[in-house]
Write an enzyme that holds these catalytic residues in place. Structure first.
Site, short mmCIF file in Angstrom:
data_model
loop_
_atom_site.label_atom_id
_atom_site.label_comp_id
_atom_site.label_asym_id
_atom_site.label_seq_id
_atom_site.Cartn_x
_atom_site.Cartn_y
_atom_site.Cartn_z
CE LYS A 326 34.39 45.05 42.95
NZ LYS A 326 32.95 44.89 43.88
CG PHE A 432 36.73 34.24 42.93
CD1 PHE A 432 38.11 34.41 43.45
CD2 PHE A 432 35.69 34.92 43.26
CE1 PHE A 432 38.09 35.34 44.75
CE2 PHE A 432 35.81 35.98 44.34
CZ PHE A 432 36.98 36.08 45.14
#
Length: 988
Positions: A326, A432
């Site tokens: 993250k 991503f």
């Protein structure tokens, strides 16, 4: 029915020119971009119609809304007489929209951008906040800034005699009170919505106070105080009239919210969706190039790793799930298309909140003012003509080759604009996901396929634009080693993703789930810092200081001691949580008459230095000399970088613990002292980073229901519940015993009915309007169901009706709970249609109070029923990550706390209430002393038991919970803030 289209009249054409430009070429360009753009047949409604037909009715509806009254119809069934509150709200909005369609036309955009000003991406920010508007109004009305009214407007957070205590902290209320005495008109003005939009566009483009004042003069001459108050709310983008964005969009058109999610464009919602009867086709609901969309978000989960992995949808044929790091940055979407410009490519960047950052990161490869795009010449495969990428914009430090925590991104980008090839910190876009490539929307492809498209389309540009890679896992055991790794590297956490999932706009769901380390400890011991400023509160704290600016003492080795005031402090953090009423009173008593108004033109730089241009970041309303101030003890979760404070770092989630009367400014924490504490805390954290993630499965105890009945089914003990006339005039035939939610015999049910005025018969044909009661498919019930003409009602309805009658109390008009779907064992088709109208989409009754069990079921079912993306835990986490919070809301006091109550929590009403308040205020209660526990609340203070408990706690791995008396919960609730635990520590 949709009305018949009419040709625009002259006034409608004039209104359109006001809002969309007098140049016909501009309007032709809009027609070209929006093929279905509607044209109103008549002029727009007066601005005050928004107030009369929408704002005021919705606000009144919020204040006083009554639940549905129940009446019995001719068929003996029960249903709501009046619409439910949410239906009444919808009716108000629908009536206004129908009025617009009939009186004006299909172009609702002029009104929608006033109703949702915070979602209007076409109008720039005005650059006006409360104080600036207050100064403009003072000049407009030609009153002295030092007069009572002038001072009230420019110091709106202070209590004043004009608005009284109610107006403190409510700027628009202050404006109304002052304007109502000096307005140019008492009645509503004649400004139409088109003219308001035209002037607001000019206001957004105005340069300087003189232009702004001229526009405000026009509004002042043509509006009364009520209209001006709502206008100011629109400018501040703080409406609050009782209707959400989702409600307005979906009432305008059933596809309204969906289109806004994929475009973030109110124009498109209003211009592409003019007929509610005409729904979007499947191929019309996709992501569009160069049009901002609302991204998919990760769900925050407090479940075990195993449960999270189980939700990834793995199968034996495809057991994979993905694990990503993250990132601690700002969510960003990049759009690129081929264009006839230097470099051949055009770019656009939008944040998660749809803020356009193209000006910062660049619009082309040759943009000389670009912080990023000028470095992306080799970033795309030559076959890629256009693309949309989803990712995170982070700050990267080339010297340490590490990611810098959130808080310095914009500064790094601005520095890169000036010095694009320098060695300082820079923005880095980690990608991503890929959602669109070569004219094709691929958001409906699986994540695995989208990732393959990403690696085939994008090439890494070292530390400028890089693909964010993931680990492919099949077992839950893969999570813990990676989590330990991110902890060691002080990273944010992990994200688990389902590679088989599709991309869902503006949604939080179990396809993406965040995993964060649970080891976060408070930062060291209490930090003793000096108060250097104060901020006035709003709402219930309006008119008094509610939070404080604290600073670190500047030491001699940091600057030339010959030029330095030894009392200088750098701004460090703001704190408002943890104060009890007595703490506020004590602090204000110690500093009484020692506060000074902050003068922006002449700040007290000899004592206090703030961050930002001209030292204006986190500027307090008042300040205090170090020699006159007090030292306070503060605890926090961690420390992180920040451009908002002069120290260049700040505390995350600071919380007041105590006032330190034994210390003064000279013994308050200095910058050198803090840096030493910070280094020690980081070293200690590295040593204590081992923690055990094992989960033990606990056996659930099943509590058996206890019934009092003899072998023949007769009641042994008389009915001792409420007695009323709620069933007076009704006839019943009880066909079976009761099974759910508790067991009762047929005889017990009959006794309850008789005790509350009903008549009992043993035959279903004894009376014409007899109510048949049954909870099992016994022979008689099966026979009635087979016949197909009779409703069978569960005994639970009997209990609900009696319980509600007891709540309503004697002497009131009889209120009989209407039938709900979960009350019916069998329904005929006609009954089904009526009964389903007695509950909302979640199964929540419009007419009665739910039990705790029923309420829990309704809440558990809400997300699946509504397919909502909202997660309360995740919402709180996101607020905290950005340094915000829910302030004084009681529902967030114990957010992040997991408590184990040691002792008999059910021993009396006070302890039970403490547990309920803890859970209501976002705390989690567990029945085992697990590793998630942050607090142990002692109910029974037996010395041996407490000593044994502390021994168990000290021997376990991982973080050590606080041991407090249960009064900590009660006192925190009473004060409306989480109090320091040390005051309630239980010692033996």
């Amino acid at each position: 029915m949709h009305h018949i289209s009419r040709e625009p009249d002259a006034e409608a054409v004039e209104d359109e020119e006001r809002q969309y430009g007098h140049d016909p070429l501009i309007r032709q360009e809009l027609d070209s971009k929006y093929k279905n753009r509607p044209h109103n047949h008549s002029k727009t409604l007066p601005f005050h119609d928004l107030i009369i037909y929408l704002f005021n009715p919705l606000i009144e509806h919020q204040k006083v809304h009554t639940g549905p009254k129940i009446s019995r119809n001719k068929q003996g069934r029960y249903g709501p007489k009046n619409p439910a509150p949410h239906e009444m709200r919808r009716n108000i909005i629908q009536r206004f929209m129908s009025k617009w369609r009939n009186d004006v036309g299909d172009d609702f955009y002029p009104a929608m951008r006033l109703l949702l000003p915070d979602k209007d991406r076409d109008r720039p920010m005005y650059g006006l906040k409360e104080k600036a508007i207050g100064k403009l109004l003072v000049k407009l009305m030609k009153i002295s800034p030092d007069s009572e009214d002038g001072f009230s407007l420019t110091n709106w957070k202070l209590p004043g005699q004009i608005a009284g205590a109610r107006g403190a902290g409510d700027f628009t209320r202050r404006c109304y009170e002052v304007l109502s005495k000096r307005g140019m008109r008492a009645a509503y003005g004649n400004m139409r919505i088109a003219e308001v939009n035209e002037l607001l566009d000019k206001l957004a483009a105005a340069q300087g106070e003189a232009q702004q004042l001229s526009i405000f003069e026009t509004f002042y001459e043509k509006m009364n105080a009520d209209e001006l108050m709502w206008l100011i709310r629109i400018i501040l983008r703080e409406m609050k009239f009782g209707a959400s964005e989702k409600t307005l969009l979906n009432i305008w058109h059933p596809d309204g919210e969906a289109v806004f999610n994929m475009s973030s464009n109110l124009r498109r919602v209003c211009w592409d969706l003019t007929d509610p009867e005409q729904r979007l086709e499947d191929d019309e609901g996709g992501i569009c190039l160069m049009s901002c969309f609302q991204p998919q978000l990760a769900q925050f989960s407090l479940n075990t790793f195993q449960k999270m992995v189980d939700r990834m949808g793995a199968t034996e044929e495809d057991p994979d799930y993905w694990i990503e790091e993250k990132l601690d940055g700002e969510r960003m979407q990049l759009h690129m298309e081929d264009a006839s410009i230097p470099g051949g490519k055009r770019f656009a960047f939008w944040s998660r909140k749809a803020k356009d950052y193209t000006y910062l990161y660049g619009n082309s490869l040759e943009d000389d003012n670009s912080a990023l795009t000028r470095h992306l010449k080799e970033a795309f495969d030559p076959r890629v003509r256009n693309i949309i990428l989803d990712g995170e914009m982070i700050t990267w430090d080339p010297e340490s080759d590490l990611m810098v925590p959130f808080g310095t991104l914009k500064t790094a980008a601005l520095e890169q604009q000036k010095n694009p090839f320098g060695g300082g910190m820079r923005p880095l876009f980690r990608v991503f996901d890929c959602l669109y490539v070569n004219d094709q929307d691929i958001s409906n492809f699986t994540l695995r396929d989208r990732y393959n498209a990403l690696i085939g389309s994008v090439r890494d540009v070292h530390r400028r634009l890089e693909i964010h890679h993931h680990v492919v896992a099949t077992s839950v055991n893969a999570i813990e080693p990676l989590l330990r790794k991110v902890i060691a590297e002080a990273a944010e956490g992990l994200v688990l993703k389902n590679p088989r999932s599709l991309y869902r706009l503006n949604s939080r769901n179990d396809d993406w789930m965040k995993v964060k380390p649970e080891y976060m400890e408070e930062f060291g011991e209490a930090l003793d810092c000096l108060v250097i400023g104060g901020y006035y509160g709003s709402g219930r704290k309006g008119g008094r200081l509610s939070s404080f600016l604290c600073g670190l003492r500047v030491t001699k080795n940091m600057v030339d001691s010959r030029c330095m005031n030894p009392m200088k402090f750098y701004s460090f953090f703001k704190v408002g949580g943890g104060f009890r009423a007595e703490d506020y009173d004590k602090l204000m008593y110690l500093t009484n008459d020692k506060w000074h108004d902050w003068d922006r033109k002449n700040p007290p730089t000899e004592y206090i230095e703030l961050a930002g241009p001209d030292g204006q970041y986190e500027r307090p309303d008042v300040w205090i000399k170090p020699t006159d101030s007090v030292v306070v003890g503060v605890k926090a979760a961690s420390v992180g970088p920040s451009d908002s404070f002069k120290t260049n770092f700040t505390l995350r989630f600071p919380r007041f613990t105590t006032i330190r009367p034994d210390k003064d400014w000279q013994s308050a924490l200095s910058i050198d002292d803090f840096l030493a504490l910070k280094a020690q805390a980081e070293a200690d954290k590295q040593k204590s980073m081992e923690f055990d993630r094992s989960r033990k499965k606990t056996r659930k105890r099943i509590k058996k229901d206890f019934t009092i009945a003899g072998n023949n089914g007769n009641v042994k003990t008389p009915y001792a519940g409420p007695e009323s006339k709620v069933f007076k005039g009704l006839n019943f035939c009880v066909l079976s015993e009761m099974i759910h939610p508790t067991r009762k015999t047929k005889a017990e049910i009959e006794q309850i009915i008789k005790s509350n005025g009903g008549s009992i018969f043993q035959s279903t044909t004894a009376k014409e309007d007899i109510l048949c009661i049954g909870d099992k498919r016994v022979v008689k019930v099966a026979s009635l169901i087979k016949g197909g003409y009779t409703d069978v009602i569960k005994p639970s309805w009997i209990l609900n009706a009696v319980a509600q009658a007891d709540i309503d109390g004697p002497g009131r008009e009889r209120f009989l709970v209407p039938f709900e779907p979960n009350h019916m064992f069998h329904m005929t088709p006609g009954t089904r249609q009526i009964v389903t109208e007695n509950v909302d989409v979640y199964g929540d009754s419009y007419a009665r109070d739910l039990s705790v069990t029923e309420l829990r079921r309704v809440l558990d079912d809400m997300i699946p029923v509504k397919n909502s993306s909202f997660s309360p835990a995740d919402f709180l986490t996101e607020l905290e990550e950005r340094g915000k919070g829910l302030g004084e809301m009681r529902g967030s006091i114990f957010s992040g706390c997991v408590a184990y109550f040691s002792g008999d929590i059910e021993r009396d009403a006070e302890t039970r209430m403490a547990k309920m308040r803890f859970e209501f205020a976002a705390g989690v209660v567990v029945d085992k002393l697990t590793e998630e526990v942050t607090h142990v609340a002692i109910v029974d203070e037996d010395r041996d038991a407490v000593r044994s408990l502390r021994k168990r706690i000290s021997e376990r791995a991982g973080k050590v919970p606080r041991v407090v008396g249960w009064a900590w919960v009660e006192e925190s609730w009473k004060e409306g803030t989480r109090l320091d635990e040390e005051r309630f520590a239980v010692v033996v």
